[in-house]
Scaffold this motif. Structure first.
Motif, PDB file in Angstrom:
ATOM      1  N   GLY A 196       0.802  -1.218   0.000  1.00 16.02           N
ATOM      2  CA  GLY A 196       0.000   0.000   0.000  1.00 16.02           C
ATOM      3  C   GLY A 196       0.830   1.262   0.000  1.00 16.02           C
ATOM      4  N   ARG A 197       2.082   1.165  -0.420  1.00 23.22           N
ATOM      5  CA  ARG A 197       2.986   2.309  -0.432  1.00 23.22           C
ATOM      6  C   ARG A 197       3.337   2.671  -1.883  1.00 23.22           C
ATOM      7  NH1 ARG A 197       7.259   0.353   4.156  1.00 23.22           N
ATOM      8  NH2 ARG A 197       8.445   2.165   3.370  1.00 23.22           N
ATOM      9  N   ALA A 198       2.261   2.898  -2.661  1.00 22.15           N
ATOM     10  CA  ALA A 198       2.437   3.097  -4.098  1.00 22.15           C
ATOM     11  C   ALA A 198       3.194   4.376  -4.435  1.00 22.15           C
ATOM     12  CB  ALA A 198       1.079   3.083  -4.792  1.00 22.15           C
ATOM     13  N   ARG A 199       3.068   5.413  -3.602  1.00 20.83           N
ATOM     14  CA  ARG A 199       3.836   6.643  -3.882  1.00 20.83           C
ATOM     15  C   ARG A 199       5.330   6.364  -3.850  1.00 20.83           C
ATOM     16  NH1 ARG A 199       2.881  12.047  -4.471  1.00 20.83           N
ATOM     17  NH2 ARG A 199       0.689  12.674  -4.527  1.00 20.83           N
ATOM     18  N   GLU A 200       5.764   5.511  -2.938  1.00 26.53           N
ATOM     19  CA  GLU A 200       7.185   5.164  -2.886  1.00 26.53           C
ATOM     20  C   GLU A 200       7.574   4.328  -4.097  1.00 26.53           C
ATOM     21  OE1 GLU A 200       8.602   4.398   1.454  1.00 26.53           O
ATOM     22  OE2 GLU A 200       6.417   4.172   1.458  1.00 26.53           O
ATOM     23  N   ALA A 201       6.655   3.507  -4.573  1.00 31.96           N
ATOM     24  CA  ALA A 201       6.918   2.751  -5.804  1.00 31.96           C
ATOM     25  C   ALA A 201       7.089   3.706  -6.981  1.00 31.96           C
ATOM     26  CB  ALA A 201       5.781   1.776  -6.076  1.00 31.96           C
ATOM     27  N   MET A 202       6.272   4.759  -7.017  1.00 27.93           N
ATOM     28  CA  MET A 202       6.355   5.704  -8.136  1.00 27.93           C
ATOM     29  C   MET A 202       7.711   6.395  -8.206  1.00 27.93           C
ATOM     30  SD  MET A 202       2.580   7.448  -8.298  1.00 27.93           S
ATOM     31  CE  MET A 202       3.040   8.444  -9.712  1.00 27.93           C
ATOM     32  N   ALA A 203       8.361   6.554  -7.071  1.00 29.85           N
ATOM     33  CA  ALA A 203       9.690   7.175  -7.071  1.00 29.85           C
ATOM     34  C   ALA A 203      10.710   6.312  -7.813  1.00 29.85           C
ATOM     35  CB  ALA A 203      10.153   7.418  -5.634  1.00 29.85           C
ATOM     36  N   LEU A 204      10.382   5.035  -8.019  1.00 33.50           N
ATOM     37  CA  LEU A 204      11.283   4.121  -8.728  1.00 33.50           C
ATOM     38  C   LEU A 204      10.993   4.062 -10.219  1.00 33.50           C
ATOM     39  CD1 LEU A 204      11.074   1.077  -6.259  1.00 33.50           C
ATOM     40  CD2 LEU A 204      12.714   2.956  -6.194  1.00 33.50           C
ATOM     41  N   PHE A 205       9.828   4.572 -10.632  1.00 39.79           N
ATOM     42  CA  PHE A 205       9.380   4.327 -12.001  1.00 39.79           C
ATOM     43  C   PHE A 205      10.277   4.991 -13.042  1.00 39.79           C
ATOM     44  CE2 PHE A 205       4.687   3.557 -10.631  1.00 39.79           C
ATOM     45  CZ  PHE A 205       5.060   2.330 -10.111  1.00 39.79           C
ATOM     46  N   GLY A 206      10.886   6.126 -12.706  1.00 44.92           N
ATOM     47  CA  GLY A 206      11.791   6.761 -13.657  1.00 44.92           C
ATOM     48  C   GLY A 206      12.974   5.874 -13.987  1.00 44.92           C
ATOM     49  N   ASP A 207      13.586   5.284 -12.953  1.00 45.50           N
ATOM     50  CA  ASP A 207      14.713   4.378 -13.185  1.00 45.50           C
ATOM     51  C   ASP A 207      14.252   3.108 -13.893  1.00 45.50           C
ATOM     52  OD1 ASP A 207      16.650   6.019 -12.081  1.00 45.50           O
ATOM     53  OD2 ASP A 207      16.401   5.210 -10.061  1.00 45.50           O
ATOM     54  N   MET A 208      13.055   2.620 -13.551  1.00 45.80           N
ATOM     55  CA  MET A 208      12.541   1.424 -14.223  1.00 45.80           C
ATOM     56  C   MET A 208      12.298   1.697 -15.705  1.00 45.80           C
ATOM     57  SD  MET A 208       9.946  -0.011 -11.272  1.00 45.80           S
ATOM     58  CE  MET A 208       9.392  -1.438 -12.214  1.00 45.80           C
ATOM     59  N   GLN A 209      11.802   2.883 -16.019  1.00 42.68           N
ATOM     60  CA  GLN A 209      11.585   3.223 -17.426  1.00 42.68           C
ATOM     61  C   GLN A 209      12.915   3.327 -18.162  1.00 42.68           C
ATOM     62  OE1 GLN A 209       9.040   6.603 -17.960  1.00 42.68           O
ATOM     63  NE2 GLN A 209       8.565   6.047 -20.054  1.00 42.68           N
ATOM     64  N   ARG A 210      13.902   3.897 -17.500  1.00 40.34           N
ATOM     65  CA  ARG A 210      15.233   4.001 -18.118  1.00 40.34           C
ATOM     66  C   ARG A 210      15.797   2.624 -18.431  1.00 40.34           C
ATOM     67  NH1 ARG A 210      20.042   3.756 -15.644  1.00 40.34           N
ATOM     68  NH2 ARG A 210      19.080   4.034 -13.586  1.00 40.34           N
ATOM     69  N   LEU A 211      15.523   1.653 -17.564  1.00 37.22           N
ATOM     70  CA  LEU A 211      16.011   0.286 -17.764  1.00 37.22           C
ATOM     71  C   LEU A 211      15.059  -0.551 -18.609  1.00 37.22           C
ATOM     72  CD1 LEU A 211      17.328  -0.452 -14.150  1.00 37.22           C
ATOM     73  CD2 LEU A 211      18.687   0.064 -16.186  1.00 37.22           C
ATOM     74  N   GLU A 212      13.961   0.084 -19.078  1.00 38.03           N
ATOM     75  CA  GLU A 212      12.980  -0.558 -19.955  1.00 38.03           C
ATOM     76  C   GLU A 212      12.307  -1.759 -19.303  1.00 38.03           C
ATOM     77  OE1 GLU A 212      14.969  -1.363 -23.652  1.00 38.03           O
ATOM     78  OE2 GLU A 212      15.066   0.765 -24.189  1.00 38.03           O
ATOM     79  N   ILE A 213      12.020  -1.656 -18.004  1.00 36.51           N
ATOM     80  CA  ILE A 213      11.291  -2.733 -17.324  1.00 36.51           C
ATOM     81  C   ILE A 213       9.967  -2.239 -16.747  1.00 36.51           C
ATOM     82  CG2 ILE A 213      13.386  -4.033 -16.768  1.00 36.51           C
ATOM     83  CD1 ILE A 213      13.147  -2.940 -13.898  1.00 36.51           C
ATOM     84  N   LEU A 214       9.641  -0.970 -16.962  1.00 30.83           N
ATOM     85  CA  LEU A 214       8.378  -0.449 -16.461  1.00 30.83           C
ATOM     86  C   LEU A 214       7.252  -0.899 -17.388  1.00 30.83           C
ATOM     87  CD1 LEU A 214       7.019   1.389 -14.337  1.00 30.83           C
ATOM     88  CD2 LEU A 214       7.321   3.287 -15.948  1.00 30.83           C
ATOM     89  N   SER A 215       6.161  -1.391 -16.812  1.00 30.93           N
ATOM     90  CA  SER A 215       5.041  -1.873 -17.610  1.00 30.93           C
ATOM     91  C   SER A 215       3.767  -1.134 -17.245  1.00 30.93           C
ATOM     92  CB  SER A 215       4.834  -3.379 -17.378  1.00 30.93           C
ATOM     93  OG  SER A 215       4.355  -3.610 -16.062  1.00 30.93           O
ATOM     94  N   ALA A 216       2.812  -1.127 -18.179  1.00 34.71           N
ATOM     95  CA  ALA A 216       1.512  -0.520 -17.910  1.00 34.71           C
ATOM     96  C   ALA A 216       0.826  -1.230 -16.753  1.00 34.71           C
ATOM     97  CB  ALA A 216       0.648  -0.575 -19.161  1.00 34.71           C
TER      98      ALA A 216
END
Length: 531
Positions: free
Chosen positions: A122-142
């Motif tokens: 339930g700590r999705a805001r903290e997950a969102m802080a990782l999404f930029g790096d995940m997108q850079r590594l091409e592992i972020l999914s819809a």
């Protein structure tokens, strides 16, 4: 060896065997033999085998024995975090995964697992802080974005949920359910109206475009006081671009919304700030020049006590003004609609001295000349100083970035600027700034880019260092559009929280859910998360 799905959310990933989007990477016993050639190899191997068979508690005991002797083993920390996640011990899992990430900051596997654990906890805001790096590594999914949005909506965090869904839609535009869901959220968010003074919307357009995607938005185009009143009554938040007569009149009306006034430069020296009822303004945004704030405070000494003053520098669209590596050259650019405050006479004096040193230098001026007497003076002095063909007036430019392509320096000779966007845009493209020491210049640009007299101007160009990547980096770190929009969005979101707190709870304030269809079904039915 990927761990089996557990009841806590999406499947987590072991560093020993991982299938990432775009291909599978299998790292099994070879890695074990190479990395863990000590007396505790058996504990680690046994732990992985137990985890693979679903015996998570026993697996954790073995891997912890290994970690007691190898506390900096990022792979083992990741695997321990994955097992703790499956056991529902989210805080411990997050602690292990954070430690693993400190050791391996660019590991896609660790990022994936940490984001999954945050979402499950339930700590999705903290997950969102990782999404930029995940997108850079091409592992972020819809799917990950949609599940994060689901958690955020359950917590009535509309601002973060919209950001996650907009990112999801950008990543996978074919998702049919996302835009209707965003529209539904926007109907529950504050309504924002923009009012632009007579100096135009050139500094506002990108903010309006950004806001339209996140809030119900109107741009005032009326001409009467009654139309002004009606638009303000429609809005929950009103933004007045330029502190001019429009902002002054609106502030004198009964307060019906949160009010923001953005002041650039010249307004601080005009009578309007003294006419504004600052007790009806929630936030004054200044663009970052210390001298402008000093002038404003001189006009309205108690302004800090009457409203909140926030500095938000202008932002440069780094996608529009792309960097081009360039060698040191001899073409100078000046971008300005010329009037006395732009001090173009100094530009001619500087170019006369530079031309004397080296006749190959040229100054190209983009923009209109707004004063007929000034235009006649400039053309006379170009002839008198023998600068015909050396100083070239090229008029208004529709595509400034393209016009800058063959230039090497950006010149500014103004006596007064707020936050010189044209200079920063040129710097983003790689041009070296050569800027007259205008009022407050040192609060906007490093001292090394400023000159007081024409001899210093020549020295900076002829003998000074030329480092295009450094000029770009300065803008990235100090004046990006992304940073500006983040601050603006945070301000709107803070007002949204205040407005929500003031409203009486009603049936429409319940968390948003979608019945029958889940967002995650748009991308991966196996990851279904009910809204």
């Amino acid at each position: 060896m990927g761990f089996a799905r557990c009841s806590q959310g999406g499947p987590l990933r072991s560093l020993r065997s991982l299938a990432l989007p775009g291909g599978a990477k299998t790292l099994k016993t070879t890695i074990l033999e190479e990395v863990h050639m000590d007396g505790h190899t058996d504990d680690y191997r046994t732990g992985l085998e137990l985890a693979q068979s679903g015996r998570h508690s026993a697996a954790l005991e073995h891997i912890r024995r290994h970690l007691a002797h190898s506390p900096d083993d990022a792979e083992a920390l990741n695997d321990a975090g994955a097992i703790l996640h499956c056991l529902g011990r989210s805080d411990e899992a997050i602690d292990h995964l954070r430690r693993a990430r400190l050791l391996r900051p660019d590991s896609g596997e660790i990022l994936w697992n940490l984001s999954e654990t945050y979402i499950a906890a339930g700590r999705a805001r903290e997950a969102m802080a990782l999404f930029g790096d995940m997108q850079r590594l091409e592992i972020l999914s819809a799917d990950v974005l949609n599940r994060a949005a689901a958690v955020l909506l359950d917590q009535n965090d509309k601002a973060a949920a919209v950001e996650a869904l907009l990112c999801s839609l950008k990543l996978s535009p074919e998702q049919r359910v996302i835009q209707p869901m965003v529209d539904l959220i926007l109907n529950k968010r504050p309504r924002i109206a923009f009012f632009c003074g007579a100096d135009g919307s050139s500094f506002l357009n990108e903010i309006v475009e950004f806001t339209r995607k996140r809030f119900q938005t109107r741009v005032f185009d009326g001409r009467t006081e009654e139309e002004l009143r009606q638009t303000m009554q429609w809005a929950d938040i009103c933004w007045f671009e330029w502190c001019t007569n429009l902002a002054a009149r609106a502030s004198q009306m009964p307060k019906v919304s949160r009010n923001i006034v953005r002041l650039h430069r010249y307004e601080a020296y005009a009578p309007w700030p003294r006419q504004v009822d600052w007790s009806n303004v929630d936030t004054l945004i200044a663009v970052g020049n210390s001298a402008t704030l000093e002038a404003l405070t001189a006009a309205v000494p108690d302004i800090q006590a009457r409203t909140s003053v926030q500095t938000v520098p202008n932002g440069v669209n780094l996608d529009k003004f792309r960097f081009t590596a360039r060698d040191k050259g001899k073409n100078l650019a000046m971008i300005a609609n010329l009037r006395m405050v732009k001090n173009p006479a100094l530009a001619l004096q500087c170019m006369q001295k530079l031309h004397y040193i080296d006749p190959e230098y040229r100054l190209f001026v983009a923009g209109t000349i707004q004063d007929a007497a000034l235009e006649r003076y400039l053309r006379q002095m170009v002839r008198a100083l023998d600068l015909e063909g050396v100083v070239v007036f090229e008029g208004y430019q529709h595509d400034v970035a393209a016009w800058l392509a063959d230039k090497h320096y950006i010149l500014c000779t103004s006596i007064c600027e707020g936050h010189p966007v044209a200079v920063l845009e040129a710097m983003a493209c790689g041009l070296k700034p050569v800027v007259h020491n205008f009022l407050g210049a040192e609060s906007v640009l490093p001292r090394e880019f400023l000159f007081n007299i024409s001899e210093q101007f020549c020295e900076m160009i002829v003998h000074g260092p030329y480092e295009p990547a450094r000029y770009r980096r300065y803008v990235e770190e100090n004046a990006s559009l992304k940073a500006q929009l983040t601050v603006v969005n945070d301000l709107f979101t803070r007002f949204e929280m205040e407005i929500d707190a003031e409203r009486k709870p009603s049936i429409v304030d319940t968390p948003l859910r979608m019945s029958g269809t889940t967002l995650s079904q748009q991308t991966d039915p196996a990851f279904a998360t009910q809204w």
